[in-house]
Design a protein around this motif. Sequence first.
Motif, PDB file in Angstrom:
ATOM      1  N   PHE A   1       0.835  -1.207   0.000  1.00  0.00           N
ATOM      2  CA  PHE A   1       0.000   0.000   0.000  1.00  0.00           C
ATOM      3  C   PHE A   1       0.869   1.255   0.000  1.00  0.00           C
ATOM      4  CE2 PHE A   1      -2.559   3.328   1.918  1.00  0.00           C
ATOM      5  CZ  PHE A   1      -3.774   3.190   1.264  1.00  0.00           C
ATOM      6  N   GLU A   2       1.878   1.276   0.860  1.00  0.00           N
ATOM      7  CA  GLU A   2       2.775   2.434   0.914  1.00  0.00           C
ATOM      8  C   GLU A   2       3.517   2.607  -0.404  1.00  0.00           C
ATOM      9  OE1 GLU A   2       5.309   1.816   4.219  1.00  0.00           O
ATOM     10  OE2 GLU A   2       3.720   2.082   5.724  1.00  0.00           O
ATOM     11  N   ALA A   3       3.959   1.494  -1.010  1.00  0.00           N
ATOM     12  CA  ALA A   3       4.685   1.573  -2.275  1.00  0.00           C
ATOM     13  C   ALA A   3       3.778   2.092  -3.385  1.00  0.00           C
ATOM     14  CB  ALA A   3       5.236   0.201  -2.644  1.00  0.00           C
ATOM     15  N   SER A   4       2.516   1.654  -3.409  1.00  0.00           N
ATOM     16  CA  SER A   4       1.584   2.120  -4.430  1.00  0.00           C
ATOM     17  C   SER A   4       1.280   3.599  -4.268  1.00  0.00           C
ATOM     18  CB  SER A   4       0.298   1.303  -4.363  1.00  0.00           C
ATOM     19  OG  SER A   4      -0.607   1.683  -5.375  1.00  0.00           O
ATOM     20  N   GLU A   5       1.084   4.042  -3.033  1.00  0.00           N
ATOM     21  CA  GLU A   5       0.833   5.468  -2.789  1.00  0.00           C
ATOM     22  C   GLU A   5       2.027   6.315  -3.205  1.00  0.00           C
ATOM     23  OE1 GLU A   5      -0.411   6.063   1.301  1.00  0.00           O
ATOM     24  OE2 GLU A   5      -2.420   6.534   0.546  1.00  0.00           O
ATOM     25  N   ALA A   6       3.231   5.840  -2.910  1.00  0.00           N
ATOM     26  CA  ALA A   6       4.426   6.588  -3.285  1.00  0.00           C
ATOM     27  C   ALA A   6       4.540   6.692  -4.805  1.00  0.00           C
ATOM     28  CB  ALA A   6       5.661   5.922  -2.704  1.00  0.00           C
ATOM     29  N   ALA A   7       4.212   5.604  -5.499  1.00  0.00           N
ATOM     30  CA  ALA A   7       4.275   5.632  -6.959  1.00  0.00           C
ATOM     31  C   ALA A   7       3.255   6.601  -7.541  1.00  0.00           C
ATOM     32  CB  ALA A   7       4.041   4.222  -7.509  1.00  0.00           C
ATOM     33  N   ILE A   8       2.080   6.673  -6.938  1.00  0.00           N
ATOM     34  CA  ILE A   8       1.060   7.621  -7.392  1.00  0.00           C
ATOM     35  C   ILE A   8       1.535   9.051  -7.202  1.00  0.00           C
ATOM     36  CG2 ILE A   8      -1.239   8.524  -6.851  1.00  0.00           C
ATOM     37  CD1 ILE A   8      -2.155   5.671  -6.383  1.00  0.00           C
ATOM     38  N   SER A   9       2.122   9.324  -6.029  1.00  0.00           N
ATOM     39  CA  SER A   9       2.577  10.688  -5.751  1.00  0.00           C
ATOM     40  C   SER A   9       3.685  11.124  -6.699  1.00  0.00           C
ATOM     41  CB  SER A   9       3.056  10.787  -4.301  1.00  0.00           C
ATOM     42  OG  SER A   9       4.217   9.998  -4.111  1.00  0.00           O
ATOM     43  N   GLN A  10       4.440  10.188  -7.278  1.00  0.00           N
ATOM     44  CA  GLN A  10       5.528  10.515  -8.193  1.00  0.00           C
ATOM     45  C   GLN A  10       5.132  10.354  -9.658  1.00  0.00           C
ATOM     46  OE1 GLN A  10       8.977   8.240  -7.044  1.00  0.00           O
ATOM     47  NE2 GLN A  10       8.648   8.670  -4.856  1.00  0.00           N
ATOM     48  N   GLY A  11       3.893   9.959  -9.901  1.00  0.00           N
ATOM     49  CA  GLY A  11       3.411   9.837 -11.265  1.00  0.00           C
ATOM     50  C   GLY A  11       3.798   8.556 -11.959  1.00  0.00           C
ATOM     51  N   PHE A  12       4.251   7.523 -11.212  1.00  0.00           N
ATOM     52  CA  PHE A  12       4.594   6.239 -11.806  1.00  0.00           C
ATOM     53  C   PHE A  12       3.351   5.350 -11.784  1.00  0.00           C
ATOM     54  CE2 PHE A  12       8.874   7.354  -9.849  1.00  0.00           C
ATOM     55  CZ  PHE A  12       9.332   7.955 -11.024  1.00  0.00           C
ATOM     56  N   TRP A  13       2.478   5.599 -12.751  1.00  0.00           N
ATOM     57  CA  TRP A  13       1.149   4.987 -12.707  1.00  0.00           C
ATOM     58  C   TRP A  13       1.194   3.477 -12.911  1.00  0.00           C
ATOM     59  CZ3 TRP A  13      -0.700   8.880 -10.544  1.00  0.00           C
ATOM     60  CH2 TRP A  13      -0.450  10.184 -10.976  1.00  0.00           C
TER      61      TRP A  13
END
Length: 674
Positions: free
Chosen positions: A553-565
Amino acid sequence: MQGQILSSRYQIIEPLGQGGFGKTYLAEDTQLPGYPQCVVKQFNPSFNDPKFLDTARRLFKTEAETLQKLGNHPQIPQLLAHFEQEQEFYLVQQFIDGHTLSQELVSGKCWSQTKVIEFLQDCLNILDFVHSNGVIHRDVKPDNIIRRRQDNKVVLVDFGTVKEVVLAQTQLVNSTVAVGTRGYMPTEQARGKPRITSDIYALGIIAIQALIGVHPVEFQEDENGEFVWQSQANVNPQLAAVIAKMVRYHFKDRYQSAKEVLEELVNIQVTQISRSSKVEYTPTNILNLDEQNTAAKIAPGTEIVTQEKEVLETNNPLEKQSVINNYEEKNVSQTSPSKINSSYVAKTKQTQETSTSIKNTSQNNLTVKLKAFFQSETGKVVSVGLLIGAIATGGMYLFNDKAAKAQEQKRQGAIATLEELKNKKSYEECYQQTDSDEIKQAGISEEERLKIKGECGLSWAQEKASYNEFAEAFDIASEIDDKIPNYNKVQEYKEQWAEAILKQATEIYQKEGNLEKAIATIAQIKSGSSVKGKSLDLKQQWEEDYQKNARLFEASEAAISQGFWDSANSKAQEIINNAKQSHSFYWEQQGLGLKKQAETELKKLSEPNPPKNPDLPKPANSNSVPVADPPIPIKSDPKPEKPKQPTNPVIVEPPPPIDLCDGNNALITGDSCP
């Protein structure tokens, strides 16, 4: 699925359980007379993962073929049918009426050695048959062993994880899936390489659990990984050695077949019988010299057998019997068979007559002496004393009789009070009153008091359970003395309430995702229940599952915040897959939320006119209302503009004239040409 009919034949009644690859249901065969019950196993693979689907198909096919090959062994459920319906796989098996071994393996309760040996022999005979057919069960555990109600025999169930063994090879199975249960699974099986000795290991673990009353996850180990348990068990050293060899850490150090263990157990039983056998001794009455002379005078001609002096002096009964036997053998060897028989009959008759004469003589002598004594002065005084004592004793008897009646009335009153509380359904007050000094001093026997306490306590616990207060119900039932009649009924209710607590904790974790609350709930299951071990396993699974999903969950949220969809979408899908396997509604919703965010952004990138800066990060978990893009203005036709005068005009030479005449007339105007 309750009420659903599968394959136009098997109607589902209720669920029985679920595992990693599907669920098990109790069903009825509607095409047979009497609608006999059966067990339907549904394999429900996750179609989002092709590898998982392939594994499920392989296990389904393996189980069907294996159960068919095992045939009609009386302690293995029969395979009745197998089919595929709507891309789901089903097995239909014989229903075994009974209870799982988990209900007998209560924490803190130890089995006797005899019961453990009988259990091992029963299970080893089944495993010997299974292994001889080239099959490894791979999940031998208490939940997969059913005590059949009909004959009290054990039945081995759930061959859903079996693997074929290539007998021509080294009994090694190349498996891609590590299947088994923590605590009962050896190291080689955890690595995905089970062997025949893996089943023997699991059975040995159950034997230790039965002997010491402790769940396998709590077993102690030494520095070599071997279990240390013998000091906790009251066990024959030979039996302990056999079980220890069954559970050795390395598979090469264990018994290599079930038959080897059976042979060892037979030797232990023979040894136990020979060690426990006793020499029965029947003492021989020996007359002293005075008795011998008296008997001789009363019955002249009677032969009196006198033993040697050392027999009279020794206190060892075995030595006495030895001398007597030697004497008899010596005399018998010197006498012919006919003389022995006639002599024995004569002596027996004479001995009986002698005994009667001695008895009559003693009685006559006593009567004469007593009569002479009471006629003397001393005897008269004694007679008066005896008379007074008899009168006093009669008065005391009357007094004691009156006191006994009063005590009985008090006892009956106390019982009536408790019965009245029971009838008024004041179970808690009744339960507490049984321990009061008033009740204890009322003359109620301890057995009767505990019986009433047990009845009130069980009713009070049932009342608590009716309000879903299962932890309180379990605690109350745990205080009931196990010596009361029908205590097994109390134990059954405790198991039910422990299961209910486990179900509550499971719902808290799966629906709310509240790990801390779920663990606190599961901790209410105390020792003394077979569910305790299952709850410890479940607790560990939840902790591992929660940590894994939290990291994703944390990894997915971090990817969203950086635009790595793409990365965010992949992590979210992992959460969803994990949630489906663990039946966690909470984590599935969390994963779906992240997945929706990532897919929305990926869709924007695939549009014909993407935004100017598609890779700019966007705030995660924003609650603000999105602002719509401004409308694109509609442009009107442009007005013609006046040509601008150049600052430095350029003089262009005129082109040479074009001859437009063709003969006498112009081509365009038609005028005459010069």
